[in-house]
Design a protein around this motif. Structure first.
Motif, mmCIF file in Angstrom:
data_model
loop_
_atom_site.group_PDB
_atom_site.id
_atom_site.type_symbol
_atom_site.label_atom_id
_atom_site.label_comp_id
_atom_site.label_asym_id
_atom_site.label_seq_id
_atom_site.Cartn_x
_atom_site.Cartn_y
_atom_site.Cartn_z
ATOM 1 N N LEU A 1 0.836 -1.200 0.000
ATOM 2 C CA LEU A 1 0.000 0.000 0.000
ATOM 3 C C LEU A 1 0.872 1.252 0.000
ATOM 4 N N ILE A 2 1.921 1.253 0.822
ATOM 5 C CA ILE A 2 2.840 2.395 0.867
ATOM 6 C C ILE A 2 3.585 2.522 -0.459
ATOM 7 N N VAL A 3 4.046 1.403 -1.016
ATOM 8 C CA VAL A 3 4.741 1.436 -2.304
ATOM 9 C C VAL A 3 3.814 1.954 -3.393
ATOM 10 N N GLY A 4 2.585 1.459 -3.421
ATOM 11 C CA GLY A 4 1.613 1.894 -4.426
ATOM 12 C C GLY A 4 1.295 3.376 -4.312
ATOM 13 N N LEU A 5 1.123 3.856 -3.081
ATOM 14 C CA LEU A 5 0.865 5.287 -2.886
ATOM 15 C C LEU A 5 2.071 6.114 -3.306
ATOM 16 N N GLY A 6 3.260 5.638 -3.016
ATOM 17 C CA GLY A 6 4.470 6.357 -3.405
ATOM 18 C C GLY A 6 4.603 6.446 -4.919
ATOM 19 N N VAL A 7 4.347 5.351 -5.609
ATOM 20 C CA VAL A 7 4.417 5.346 -7.076
ATOM 21 C C VAL A 7 3.338 6.252 -7.651
ATOM 22 N N ALA A 8 2.132 6.171 -7.114
ATOM 23 C CA ALA A 8 1.035 7.012 -7.607
ATOM 24 C C ALA A 8 1.363 8.492 -7.410
ATOM 25 N N CYS A 9 1.882 8.843 -6.251
ATOM 26 C CA CYS A 9 2.248 10.241 -6.000
ATOM 27 C C CYS A 9 3.398 10.668 -6.906
ATOM 28 N N GLY A 10 4.340 9.783 -7.141
ATOM 29 C CA GLY A 10 5.465 10.099 -8.026
ATOM 30 C C GLY A 10 5.008 10.337 -9.457
ATOM 31 N N VAL A 11 4.139 9.479 -9.951
ATOM 32 C CA VAL A 11 3.624 9.634 -11.318
ATOM 33 C C VAL A 11 2.787 10.904 -11.417
ATOM 34 N N PHE A 12 1.947 11.132 -10.415
ATOM 35 C CA PHE A 12 1.129 12.347 -10.403
ATOM 36 C C PHE A 12 2.013 13.593 -10.373
ATOM 37 N N GLY A 13 3.022 13.592 -9.530
ATOM 38 C CA GLY A 13 3.938 14.742 -9.450
ATOM 39 C C GLY A 13 4.712 14.937 -10.738
ATOM 40 N N PHE A 14 5.085 13.845 -11.387
ATOM 41 C CA PHE A 14 5.817 13.951 -12.649
ATOM 42 C C PHE A 14 4.967 14.617 -13.727
ATOM 43 N N PHE A 15 3.731 14.142 -13.905
ATOM 44 C CA PHE A 15 2.857 14.726 -14.921
ATOM 45 C C PHE A 15 2.414 16.131 -14.532
ATOM 46 N N TRP A 16 2.223 16.377 -13.227
ATOM 47 C CA TRP A 16 1.853 17.710 -12.780
ATOM 48 C C TRP A 16 3.001 18.693 -13.054
ATOM 49 N N GLY A 17 4.231 18.201 -12.856
ATOM 50 C CA GLY A 17 5.395 19.040 -13.153
ATOM 51 C C GLY A 17 5.530 19.318 -14.649
ATOM 52 N N LEU A 18 5.186 18.364 -15.487
ATOM 53 C CA LEU A 18 5.264 18.562 -16.938
ATOM 54 C C LEU A 18 4.267 19.605 -17.421
ATOM 55 N N THR A 19 3.112 19.640 -16.774
ATOM 56 C CA THR A 19 2.074 20.555 -17.232
ATOM 57 C C THR A 19 2.288 21.980 -16.743
ATOM 58 N N GLN A 20 3.209 22.190 -15.813
ATOM 59 C CA GLN A 20 3.425 23.548 -15.294
ATOM 60 C C GLN A 20 4.327 24.355 -16.213
#
Length: 50
Positions: free
Chosen positions: A31-50
């Protein structure tokens, strides 16, 4: 025969408890690994769109 049964029962209860804790540990780990990956992917795409 009764001594063998009484000696095996605490061991069985302990193994069952350890199995439950082991399963809980794996679930929380993934669960922690999955949340970490999800947050990482979200942050990566959020950073690309800025």
């Amino acid at each position: 025969m009764s001594d063998v049964n009484t000696e095996q029962f605490p061991g069985f209860a302990e193994n069952h408890y350890q199995h439950g804790m082991h399963s809980l540990a794996w679930v929380s780990l993934w669960l922690i690994v999955g949340l970490g990956v999800a947050c990482g992917v979200f942050g990566f795409f959020w950073g690309l769109t800025q």
